[in-house]
Design an enzyme around this catalytic site. Structure first.
Site, mmCIF file in Angstrom:
data_model
loop_
_atom_site.group_PDB
_atom_site.id
_atom_site.type_symbol
_atom_site.label_atom_id
_atom_site.label_comp_id
_atom_site.label_asym_id
_atom_site.label_seq_id
_atom_site.Cartn_x
_atom_site.Cartn_y
_atom_site.Cartn_z
ATOM 1 N N ARG A 1 0.450 -1.195 0.130
ATOM 2 C CA ARG A 1 -0.452 0.301 -0.187
ATOM 3 C C ARG A 1 0.394 0.937 0.171
ATOM 4 N NH1 ARG A 1 -2.605 -3.894 1.934
ATOM 5 N NH2 ARG A 1 -1.192 -4.642 2.463
ATOM 6 N N THR A 2 2.654 0.834 0.632
ATOM 7 C CA THR A 2 2.647 2.568 0.643
ATOM 8 C C THR A 2 3.315 2.667 -0.003
ATOM 9 O OG1 THR A 2 2.613 2.048 3.652
ATOM 10 C CG2 THR A 2 3.807 3.546 2.717
ATOM 11 N N LYS B 1 27.308 -3.822 -1.531
ATOM 12 C CA LYS B 1 28.100 -4.470 -1.157
ATOM 13 C C LYS B 1 28.814 -3.300 -0.342
ATOM 14 C CE LYS B 1 27.795 -3.341 -6.403
ATOM 15 N NZ LYS B 1 27.247 -2.235 -7.314
ATOM 16 N N ARG C 1 11.089 3.562 3.739
ATOM 17 C CA ARG C 1 10.890 2.731 4.687
ATOM 18 C C ARG C 1 12.073 2.275 4.820
ATOM 19 N NH1 ARG C 1 6.035 -1.049 3.929
ATOM 20 N NH2 ARG C 1 4.811 1.194 5.459
ATOM 21 N N HIS D 1 5.146 5.879 11.804
ATOM 22 C CA HIS D 1 4.580 6.154 10.502
ATOM 23 C C HIS D 1 3.624 7.023 9.639
ATOM 24 C CE1 HIS D 1 3.298 3.734 6.431
ATOM 25 N NE2 HIS D 1 3.155 3.156 6.825
HETATM 26 N N1 CP Z 1 -0.086 -0.082 5.566
HETATM 27 C C1 CP Z 1 0.986 0.116 5.820
HETATM 28 O O1 CP Z 1 1.713 0.350 5.592
HETATM 29 O O2 CP Z 1 1.003 -1.152 4.378
HETATM 30 P P1 CP Z 1 2.125 -1.495 3.400
HETATM 31 O O3 CP Z 1 3.061 -2.536 4.491
HETATM 32 O O4 CP Z 1 1.638 -3.048 2.771
HETATM 33 O O5 CP Z 1 3.004 -0.388 2.836
#
Ligand code: CP
Length: 312
Positions: A57-58, A86, A107, A135
């Protein structure tokens, strides 16, 4: 302070007014996110997606948001195919990316990695999840979903269910709920309780926070049930995970005593915490929640990289 040119590492980086401004902008972005209207304020912009941990999603909603706004993306979706294999450091990777792109979405499995990235970058950095830390863009879309369902955030009673220890979505969201004067009920297996410093932080903000181990009691007068997955990947010990796995599950019978308007949210992915039968009930808003990721991230990117005054 306007968001233009700023990092977004923690939800605590935003004032209540800035959150409200982002939510108002996101609401106007909905028809653009659906493709019913078109605008391209990011035509000349490149956004780097630096994902060192799995995501559906993100990453894809950020990429959709950039492309809906006319910008383009360069993407690391798998760290194993980068020069980090590396031995290149995160610092050097991000510093280099910041010379290829106008903003970086990161992320990473380590808490604090997004803050480190922001120090390495001279372009805005948006935290798309750092370990068990924060988040913040998820929080904005969670708030947008609640606001759409109830027309307001103030005074809602919200049950946070599940992995409150490792769940970065709840760490971010709980702060925002306190900002808006929501009542917060914590429901989790004892091993996965909200860490004490996080609870003290909420209480220090004057939030009404309580614990309720009995799920049915927790939800009987709640407006929102925010369900989270047990974060298997954060457990050091598989046996510890197995002790708590499957310890809660929402199915239609659990929701029988709830308010008719109870909204069930989940940041997704789910891993058995919500039965598929719940999808057909009026309580299920988690797929709408995952769609709202696009207009919320469009609004944020426009505020950070564009004029921030578009939409409508
Ligand atoms: N909600 C969320 O962070 O989903 P993903 O881990 O799929 O990005």
């Amino acid at each position: 302070m306007p968001l233009r040119g700023r990092d977004l590492i923690s939800i605590r980086d935003l004032s209540r007014e800035e959150i409200e401004e982002a939510l108002a902008a996101a609401k106007k972005m909905v028809p653009y996110a659906e493709g019913a209207k078109v605008m391209h304020p990011l035509t000349d912009k490149i956004v780097a997606m630096a994902f060192f941990e799995p995501s559906t999603r993100t990453r894809l909603s950020f990429e959709s948001a950039v492309q809906r706004l006319g910008g383009s993306c360069i993407t690391i979706a798998d760290a194993s195919v980068t020069s980090m294999r590396k031995g290149e450091s995160l610092h050097d990777t991000i510093r280099m990316l910041s010379s290829y792109a106008d903003a970086i979405v990161i992320r990473h499995p380590n808490e604090g990695a997004a803050r480190l990235a922001a120090r390495a970058s001279d372009r805005p950095v948006l935290n798309a999840g750092d370990g068990a830390g924060q988040h913040p863009t998820q929080t904005l879309l969670d708030l947008a979903t609640m606001q759409e369902a109830f027309g307001t955030l103030s005074g809602l009673k919200v049950v946070l269910l599940g992995d409150l220890k490792f769940g970065r979505t709840v760490h971010s969201l709980a702060h925002a709920l306190a900002v808006f004067g929501c009542e917060i009920v914590l429901t989790s297996p004892p091993e996965l309780a909200l860490p004490v410093p996080a609870r003290r932080h909420l209480e220090g903000m004057g939030a009404r926070v309580s614990e309720q181990a009995d799920l049915r009691r927790a939800i009987h007068d709640a407006d929102v049930l925010y369900v989270t997955r047990i974060q298997k990947e954060r457990f050091g010990d598989e046996a510890e995970y197995r002790r708590v796995a499957g310890s809660y599950r929402i199915d239609p019978s659990v929701l029988e005593g709830a308010k008719p308007r109870l909204a069930v949210l989940h940041p997704l992915p789910r891993a058995g915490e919500i039965a598929p039968e719940v999808d057909r009930t009026p309580h299920a808003v988690y797929f709408r929640q995952s769609f709202l990721a696009v207009p919320v991230r469009m609004a944020l990117l426009d505020m950070i990289l564009g004029s921030g005054k578009r939409g409508g």
